[in-house]
Design a protein around this motif. Structure first.
Motif, short mmCIF file in Angstrom:
data_model
loop_
_atom_site.label_atom_id
_atom_site.label_comp_id
_atom_site.label_asym_id
_atom_site.label_seq_id
_atom_site.Cartn_x
_atom_site.Cartn_y
_atom_site.Cartn_z
N LYS A 108 1.61 -15.57 6.98
CA LYS A 108 0.77 -14.54 7.33
C LYS A 108 -0.47 -14.87 8.05
N VAL A 148 -4.13 -13.49 -1.20
CA VAL A 148 -4.28 -12.20 -0.74
C VAL A 148 -5.91 -11.76 0.16
N TYR A 151 -5.28 -13.67 3.81
CA TYR A 151 -4.34 -13.09 4.93
C TYR A 151 -4.85 -11.85 5.17
N THR A 152 -5.58 -11.04 4.23
CA THR A 152 -6.01 -9.70 4.39
C THR A 152 -7.41 -9.91 5.51
N ASN A 155 -5.69 -10.25 8.74
CA ASN A 155 -4.92 -9.07 9.55
C ASN A 155 -6.04 -8.18 10.00
N ILE A 156 -7.16 -8.00 9.41
CA ILE A 156 -8.31 -7.21 9.75
C ILE A 156 -8.99 -7.78 11.01
N THR A 520 -4.11 -4.00 -4.09
CA THR A 520 -3.69 -5.55 -3.43
C THR A 520 -2.41 -5.34 -2.62
N THR A 522 -2.33 -3.01 -0.35
CA THR A 522 -2.82 -2.31 0.79
C THR A 522 -3.58 -2.97 1.63
N VAL A 523 -3.90 -2.58 2.94
CA VAL A 523 -5.00 -3.22 3.74
C VAL A 523 -6.32 -3.23 3.18
N ALA A 525 -6.92 -4.44 0.29
CA ALA A 525 -6.85 -5.39 -0.72
C ALA A 525 -8.07 -6.24 -0.73
N VAL A 526 -8.81 -6.38 0.56
CA VAL A 526 -10.01 -7.32 0.61
C VAL A 526 -10.91 -6.77 -0.51
#
Length: 654
Positions: A108, A148, A151-152, A155-156, A520, A522-523, A525-526
């Motif tokens: 991820k 979590v 990798y969040t 992704n952001i 956690t 969803t986006v 999660a951060v």
């Protein structure tokens, strides 16, 4: 094998009573020694100061001052058999989940974090905390929540073209600053407001994450024969490891030393056996997915080296890392401290003082170093930290009467159970498992790890998640509510609370868990650390509106004993009502850590029935404690049990 622990060499640590010597529930306690002449009446003792009055560095100073005299005994006390199985078990229980989490991050984050980065982060946490922490039995490594988070963030930020490891390095450096500010300003005193309510919700969440991770591993293993063989292997690992734990804790089969051996080594031997099982003649032709590894001691991306070029980041991104660092600090403040609280819970007969402020300072240090080296940030592990404490418990066999509603006075209803006499508190097992992990980064051992089928890893996740779930307070309350009323334990404190109020409390806990779990996925999660930390004021301000003090005293209570909470000011919110909701209603009777109590002793659970040393008025005032508040310590402390049986040896069975 149960064995006597060598006497502690630190101060204020009288030797424990002989093994098997228990204090009966109704036995008159011996008179307390005369109070020191320097101690005044409770009315003249200075009350704890308000939370907003800050004495910079006082918490860290007192933590080190209390723990430093025990530093030598932290090494000499390791000359005990319990250290060996604890080291072996924690190596497997730490390295294999860490490898699984590294697979998540590897895929991820497009290879930014891999196997060696995760292993080195575990080594860093083990070495720093075993050598320098005030709470060296707390296992530190890479957790599911930080996976979590990592990798969040990726992704952001990936669409902006940001140098990911440089950005994570600045998050770590800013977080180091925030950790040190919290440590210096004695923020861990707020832990007095952390009760079982948020701890059980977070523990329930982590246990479900482990079970979910086991299922996710199996989902990636294709179909046909490889998939079904992996499923069978994972279920066999789970079943046999669980049976080993049951034999070691509740069975009457075999001799005691054999049961202890099965309990200590059952899970590691199960992992080893089923790794070989997959390569037996009838199985070896089935291509199973195994753990991917990399080149020894090299980063996953070999071209980058071990030191992150954090100066290559634009200035705007340096400051953009601040809000992420705040979220990381909030997560670590809660996650690490809750791990420490549970690992030093009231069910463990600990003897040496804790030190939350100093350890938070060290956590900031490891966070900053991890950022500079491009490692995932390590912190306290749930469930590994309490599992480590449990594996260090020295136990003895005692008899216990059945707690059902039937007649329990006959010999037929008396059953042998294990009771923890003391915990082998030392630094060697944590350091040793970390150094073995470092050795595992060598080429030959990486090749061995590469042989482990992922189905075996899924089974390990199942057993660890189930064991953490089995001893969780939410599970225990649900089991009580689902029992037939006439067969509920007669001595359960829940009998004094209406079922509808218990359902209300459990429903709120499950709602908190569901919200945490949902966010956690969803986006967003951060941002879940903020939601978790809000559980503390919800317990303090909202629950008292719906439940009485007496009901909350039964359903909730302090996570750790006053002996542990001295580092956080000595008082625990929610511990005044006298309950705390273990299933059998068994409590530590009137243990007085320091101060002017009547010299009561425990019933063998905290401190092995030792008489606690008194402190002078000046020292109590320095710690911010009040004698009057400590006179009622025993009323709010409880042990966490499982299935309505008194085992006396911890949160869950390993």
């Amino acid at each position: 094998m149960a064995s006597e622990n060598p006497p502690l060499s630190g101060p204020s640590s009288p030797p424990p009573p002989p093994v098997g010597q228990l204090l009966p529930t109704h036995t008159a306690l011996p008179p307390s020694p005369p109070a020191p002449t320097t101690t005044s009446s409770p009315a003249t003792i200075q009350k704890p100061e308000p939370w907003y009055k800050i004495h910079l560095g006082r918490g860290m100073y007192l933590d080190v001052k209390r723990r430093l005299p025990y530093y030598w005994s932290d090494w000499t006390d390791a000359w005990d058999y319990r250290v060996v199985p604890a080291t072996v078990y924690m190596f497997f229980a730490n390295i294999l989940p860490a490898l699984a989490f590294s697979l998540d991050m590897l895929h991820k984050t497009d290879g930014e974090y891999g196997v060696n980065e995760t292993l080195l982060a575990s080594v860093l946490g083990a070495v720093v905390f075993s050598l320098g922490a005030c709470q060296p039995i707390v296992i530190v490594g890479v957790t599911g929540p930080i996976t979590v988070f990592n990798y969040t963030v990726y992704n952001i930020m990936k669409d902006s073209g940001t140098y990911y490891l440089g950005f994570m390095c600045w998050i770590g450096l800013w977080s180091l600053v925030f950790h040190w500010i919290l440590a210096v300003t004695n923020s861990c005193n707020w832990l007095s407001y952390v009760t079982r309510f948020p701890c059980d919700i977070f523990g329930f969440y982590v246990a479900l994450i482990y079970l979910q991770k086991g299922v996710q591993i199996l989902e990636t293993l294709g179909d046909g024969s490889p998939f079904w063989l992996s499923v069978v292997v994972s279920l066999l690992v789970f079943c046999i490891a669980y049976i080993c734990g049951e034999i070691g804790t509740k069975s009457t089969l075999f001799k005691h030393w054999i049961r202890v051996f099965i309990k200590d080594y059952g899970t590691p031997l199960t992992v080893i056996f089923f790794t070989g099982f997959a390569y037996m003649p009838r199985m070896k032709d089935v291509p199973l997915e195994t753990l991917p590894t990399s080149i020894a001691f090299m980063p996953t991306v070999e071209s980058r080296g071990w030191f992150v070029h954090f100066w290559d980041l634009p200035l705007g991104h340096v400051f953009l890392a601040i809000p992420f660092a705040i979220l990381l600090t909030v997560l670590f403040w809660f996650d690490h401290n809750v791990s420490s609280l549970i690992a030093q819970g009231s069910e463990y007969p600990l003897r040496k003082p804790a030190g939350f402020h100093w350890d938070l300072f060290l956590l900031g240090l490891t966070t900053g170093i991890s950022g500079l080296l491009g490692l995932p940030f390590p912190n306290g592990l749930i469930p590994q930290a309490p599992f480590h404490t449990e594996s260090l418990c020295v136990t003895e066999i005692v008899t216990s009467s059945s707690s059902s509603s039937t007649n329990s006075s006959t010999d037929d209803n008396r059953k042998p159970v294990l009771k923890a006499t003391h915990v082998v508190e030392q630094r060697v097992s944590n350091l040793a498992q970390g150094l073995i992990t470092l050795i595992a980064m060598t080429g030959p051992l990486l090749s061995v790890l590469h042989l482990i089928p992922q189905g075996v890893l899924a089974g390990l996740f199942f057993i660890m998640g189930f064991q953490a779930l089995e001893g969780n307070g939410i599970t225990l309350k649900l089991v009580y509510l689902l029992q037939e009323k006439r067969l509920r334990p007669r001595d359960s404190p829940f009998r004094s609370c209406p079922d509808k109020k218990i359902w209300l409390f459990v429903g709120l806990e499950l709602l908190g868990f569901a919200a945490t779990f949902a966010i956690t996925q969803t986006v967003a999660a951060v941002g879940f650390p903020i939601f978790i930390i809000l559980l503390i004021p919800v317990r303090a301000m909202v629950l008292p509106r719906w439940l009485s003090e007496q009901e909350l005293g039964v359903l909730d209570g302090p996570t750790a004993s006053e002996f542990t909470m001295v580092s956080c000011g000595g008082n625990s919110f929610g511990g005044k009502a006298g309950g705390s909701g273990n299933e059998n209603g068994q409590r530590v009777r009137g243990v007085l850590l320091e101060g002017e109590g009547d010299g009561e002793e425990t019933d063998g659970e905290m401190g092995g029935g030792r008489r606690k040393k008194r402190r002078s008025e000046e020292e109590l005032a320095e710690m911010g404690e009040s004698t009057g508040g400590l006179d009622t310590v025993g009323a709010g402390v409880r042990r966490r049990l499982s299935r309505g049986q008194h085992t006396g040896d911890g949160i869950s069975r390993v």
